[in-house]
Motif scaffolding. Sequence first.
Motif, short mmCIF file in Angstrom:
data_model
loop_
_atom_site.label_atom_id
_atom_site.label_comp_id
_atom_site.label_asym_id
_atom_site.label_seq_id
_atom_site.Cartn_x
_atom_site.Cartn_y
_atom_site.Cartn_z
N ALA A 1 -17.76 6.69 12.94
CA ALA A 1 -19.10 6.10 12.83
C ALA A 1 -20.06 6.80 13.79
O ALA A 1 -21.22 7.09 13.45
CB ALA A 1 -19.04 4.61 13.14
N LEU A 2 -19.60 7.13 14.99
CA LEU A 2 -20.46 7.80 15.96
C LEU A 2 -20.77 9.22 15.48
O LEU A 2 -21.90 9.71 15.57
CB LEU A 2 -19.79 7.85 17.33
CG LEU A 2 -19.54 6.48 17.98
CD1 LEU A 2 -18.83 6.64 19.31
CD2 LEU A 2 -20.84 5.71 18.18
N LEU A 3 -19.74 9.86 14.95
CA LEU A 3 -19.93 11.23 14.45
C LEU A 3 -20.93 11.26 13.30
O LEU A 3 -21.78 12.14 13.20
CB LEU A 3 -18.56 11.70 13.98
CG LEU A 3 -18.22 13.15 14.18
CD1 LEU A 3 -16.77 13.26 14.58
CD2 LEU A 3 -18.46 13.92 12.94
N ASN A 4 -20.85 10.25 12.45
CA ASN A 4 -21.77 10.18 11.31
C ASN A 4 -23.23 10.07 11.76
O ASN A 4 -24.15 10.58 11.12
CB ASN A 4 -21.40 8.99 10.43
CG ASN A 4 -22.30 8.87 9.22
OD1 ASN A 4 -22.86 7.83 8.94
ND2 ASN A 4 -22.50 9.96 8.50
N LEU A 5 -23.44 9.41 12.90
CA LEU A 5 -24.82 9.26 13.37
C LEU A 5 -25.45 10.61 13.69
O LEU A 5 -26.65 10.81 13.52
CB LEU A 5 -24.87 8.39 14.63
CG LEU A 5 -24.48 6.93 14.46
CD1 LEU A 5 -24.65 6.19 15.75
CD2 LEU A 5 -25.33 6.29 13.37
N LEU A 6 -24.62 11.54 14.15
CA LEU A 6 -25.16 12.87 14.47
C LEU A 6 -25.60 13.57 13.20
O LEU A 6 -26.66 14.19 13.14
CB LEU A 6 -24.11 13.73 15.17
CG LEU A 6 -23.54 13.16 16.45
CD1 LEU A 6 -22.58 14.14 17.06
CD2 LEU A 6 -24.66 12.86 17.43
N PHE A 7 -24.74 13.47 12.17
CA PHE A 7 -25.08 14.11 10.90
C PHE A 7 -26.33 13.44 10.31
O PHE A 7 -27.24 14.11 9.82
CB PHE A 7 -23.90 13.99 9.94
CG PHE A 7 -24.11 14.68 8.63
CD1 PHE A 7 -24.29 16.05 8.58
CD2 PHE A 7 -24.14 13.97 7.44
CE1 PHE A 7 -24.49 16.71 7.38
CE2 PHE A 7 -24.35 14.62 6.23
CZ PHE A 7 -24.52 15.99 6.20
N ALA A 8 -26.35 12.11 10.40
CA ALA A 8 -27.45 11.35 9.77
C ALA A 8 -28.76 11.47 10.55
O ALA A 8 -29.83 11.37 9.97
CB ALA A 8 -27.05 9.88 9.66
N GLY A 9 -28.67 11.68 11.86
CA GLY A 9 -29.88 11.56 12.67
C GLY A 9 -30.48 12.87 13.16
O GLY A 9 -31.55 12.87 13.76
N HIS A 10 -29.81 14.00 12.91
CA HIS A 10 -30.35 15.25 13.45
C HIS A 10 -31.28 15.96 12.49
O HIS A 10 -32.50 15.98 12.67
CB HIS A 10 -29.20 16.18 13.90
CG HIS A 10 -29.71 17.49 14.37
ND1 HIS A 10 -29.31 18.69 13.84
CD2 HIS A 10 -30.62 17.80 15.32
CE1 HIS A 10 -29.95 19.67 14.44
NE2 HIS A 10 -30.75 19.15 15.35
N ASP A 11 -30.72 16.55 11.40
CA ASP A 11 -31.56 17.35 10.50
C ASP A 11 -32.67 16.54 9.85
O ASP A 11 -33.76 17.04 9.62
CB ASP A 11 -30.69 17.98 9.40
CG ASP A 11 -30.25 19.38 9.79
OD1 ASP A 11 -30.74 19.90 10.81
OD2 ASP A 11 -29.41 19.96 9.09
N THR A 12 -32.37 15.27 9.55
CA THR A 12 -33.39 14.41 8.92
C THR A 12 -34.65 14.36 9.78
O THR A 12 -35.75 14.63 9.31
CB THR A 12 -32.83 12.98 8.78
OG1 THR A 12 -32.17 12.62 10.00
CG2 THR A 12 -31.88 12.86 7.62
N THR A 13 -34.48 14.05 11.06
CA THR A 13 -35.63 13.88 11.94
C THR A 13 -36.24 15.24 12.29
O THR A 13 -37.45 15.38 12.43
CB THR A 13 -35.18 13.16 13.23
OG1 THR A 13 -34.26 12.15 12.88
CG2 THR A 13 -36.34 12.54 13.95
N ARG A 14 -35.37 16.24 12.41
CA ARG A 14 -35.82 17.60 12.73
C ARG A 14 -36.80 18.09 11.65
O ARG A 14 -37.89 18.56 11.93
CB ARG A 14 -34.56 18.48 12.79
CG ARG A 14 -34.80 19.93 12.89
CD ARG A 14 -33.44 20.63 12.99
NE ARG A 14 -33.58 22.04 12.73
CZ ARG A 14 -33.46 22.58 11.52
NH1 ARG A 14 -33.17 21.84 10.50
NH2 ARG A 14 -33.63 23.87 11.36
N TYR A 15 -36.39 17.94 10.38
CA TYR A 15 -37.28 18.37 9.29
C TYR A 15 -38.53 17.48 9.21
O TYR A 15 -39.63 17.94 8.96
CB TYR A 15 -36.55 18.28 7.95
CG TYR A 15 -35.71 19.48 7.61
CD1 TYR A 15 -36.27 20.75 7.50
CD2 TYR A 15 -34.36 19.37 7.36
CE1 TYR A 15 -35.51 21.86 7.16
CE2 TYR A 15 -33.58 20.47 7.02
CZ TYR A 15 -34.16 21.70 6.92
OH TYR A 15 -33.41 22.79 6.58
N GLN A 16 -38.33 16.18 9.41
CA GLN A 16 -39.44 15.25 9.16
C GLN A 16 -40.57 15.43 10.17
O GLN A 16 -41.74 15.34 9.82
CB GLN A 16 -38.91 13.81 9.20
CG GLN A 16 -39.83 12.81 8.55
CD GLN A 16 -39.89 12.94 7.03
OE1 GLN A 16 -38.90 12.74 6.36
NE2 GLN A 16 -41.05 13.29 6.49
#
Length: 408
Positions: A238-253
């Motif tokens: 679950a912690l690992l998933n947060l990195l995948f979910a929270g990095h590129d999404t916010t970076r692009y946005q």
Amino acid sequence: MTAAADRFLTEDAVPFVDLPPQQDNGRTGAAFDAARQQSWLVRTTRGYEVIEYAACRELSVDRRLDGVGPDYYRRLGASEQVMWYATQASLPMIEEPRHARIRKALQHGFTRPRVERMRPLMRQAAWRLVEQMAGRDPFDVVGDFTDRYPIEVLCALMGVPDEDIDRFGSWTVDLGLLAKFPLEPHLPRIDAAIRGLRGYFAELIGRSEDHPGEDFVAAVVAAQGETGSLTHDELCGALLNLLFAGHDTTRYQFGTMVHLLVRHGWWQRIRADADAIPGAVEEALRLEPSLHILLRQAREDFEYRGLVLPAGTLLILNTFAANRDPAMFPEPNAFDPARTSPGKHLTFGSGGRMCLGHLLARTEMAEALQVFLEWFPLLALAGEPQMPAGLSAMNGVETLPLTRSVPR
Ligand code: HEM
């Protein structure tokens, strides 16, 4: 099934929209505008896509649809580490009721007070990065800022100490390769990142169990008694998933938001009125969602609007197209931060699988924008931004060259 259900979903039951592989996501929007006048559902080279706002909203909360399951990665030739990720970590893939149990524990880490407490940390991280750009003109918002900013926020969230940020950051970047197609050339880096992060999180969880504190990991660990225990792998995942979910999404946005504000002449208007910042964040999220494809699979045969969707059907809920539905947003293709319906967009999904980090992402973008507005009274494009090549689930600027001096 009801009497109203008169058609089985077959290839010729819905219009086909041709999306050439090299077409970028922006122009794809125009193709959907025309198709939406005929149908809520279309077929494309990617599969069946829901492009109408109301249908996307209804289906995103429909319990007859579920996550796509780990087979998605198995079909892509995933390695052992990637299959561990798909079965233990990737929340969008984990099916009910297991998904709901893991999600419930994680929710304790994303409360509003916890996110609010992070504002000063976000601002400090943004300030420090902008300070480092001081001598550069033009500069690249992506390379100089957004490549790093979300990682610093995620590290602050999870209690990763400063000296580990670089190591943690490079694993996080490599984890983002999970979104690539084909996957195979990237497997060595992805595998190393998953292995490294699993080891790192195992230590972090161990420390939190031995010396419970107030941080994010402690909140999730402590919530377990209440929500039913997660296995060690589920917690790590679950912690690992947060990195995948929270990095590129916010970076692009974030890059996309700055681009829209500068290109459409809103920079000075927003600068003159700090109250307008939340509207700017919401409008960028609506018009150009960084992640705009939600994947769902039919658990059973079911009927929707007179069409029968057989069990196992894969559906793409296309939030890029839904957010531009004129039935919901007047002048949908215009960038207007002063819209009266902010936040109605579907960029974070809705219902039981809605983005857990939406408040964090919104706050993160608003804090960084505030810092940019303080540092850069004037900003203009110093060249055309680069967009990701071809069709992709991720959308946003890859480079964004800006200058502080506005050309006459
Ligand atoms: C602008 C930035 C972001 C966007 C556009 C975004 C978008 C999304 C979308 C579309 C989903 C899937 C919703 C669905 O399938 O119905 C999702 C899920 C998720 N997001 Fe985000 N996200 C962003 C930032 C973040 C951040 C910063 C975090 C946390 C650090 C995060 C954590 C998650 C998690 C854990 C899920 C899985 C939720 C579940 O399956 O229950 N996201 N996000």
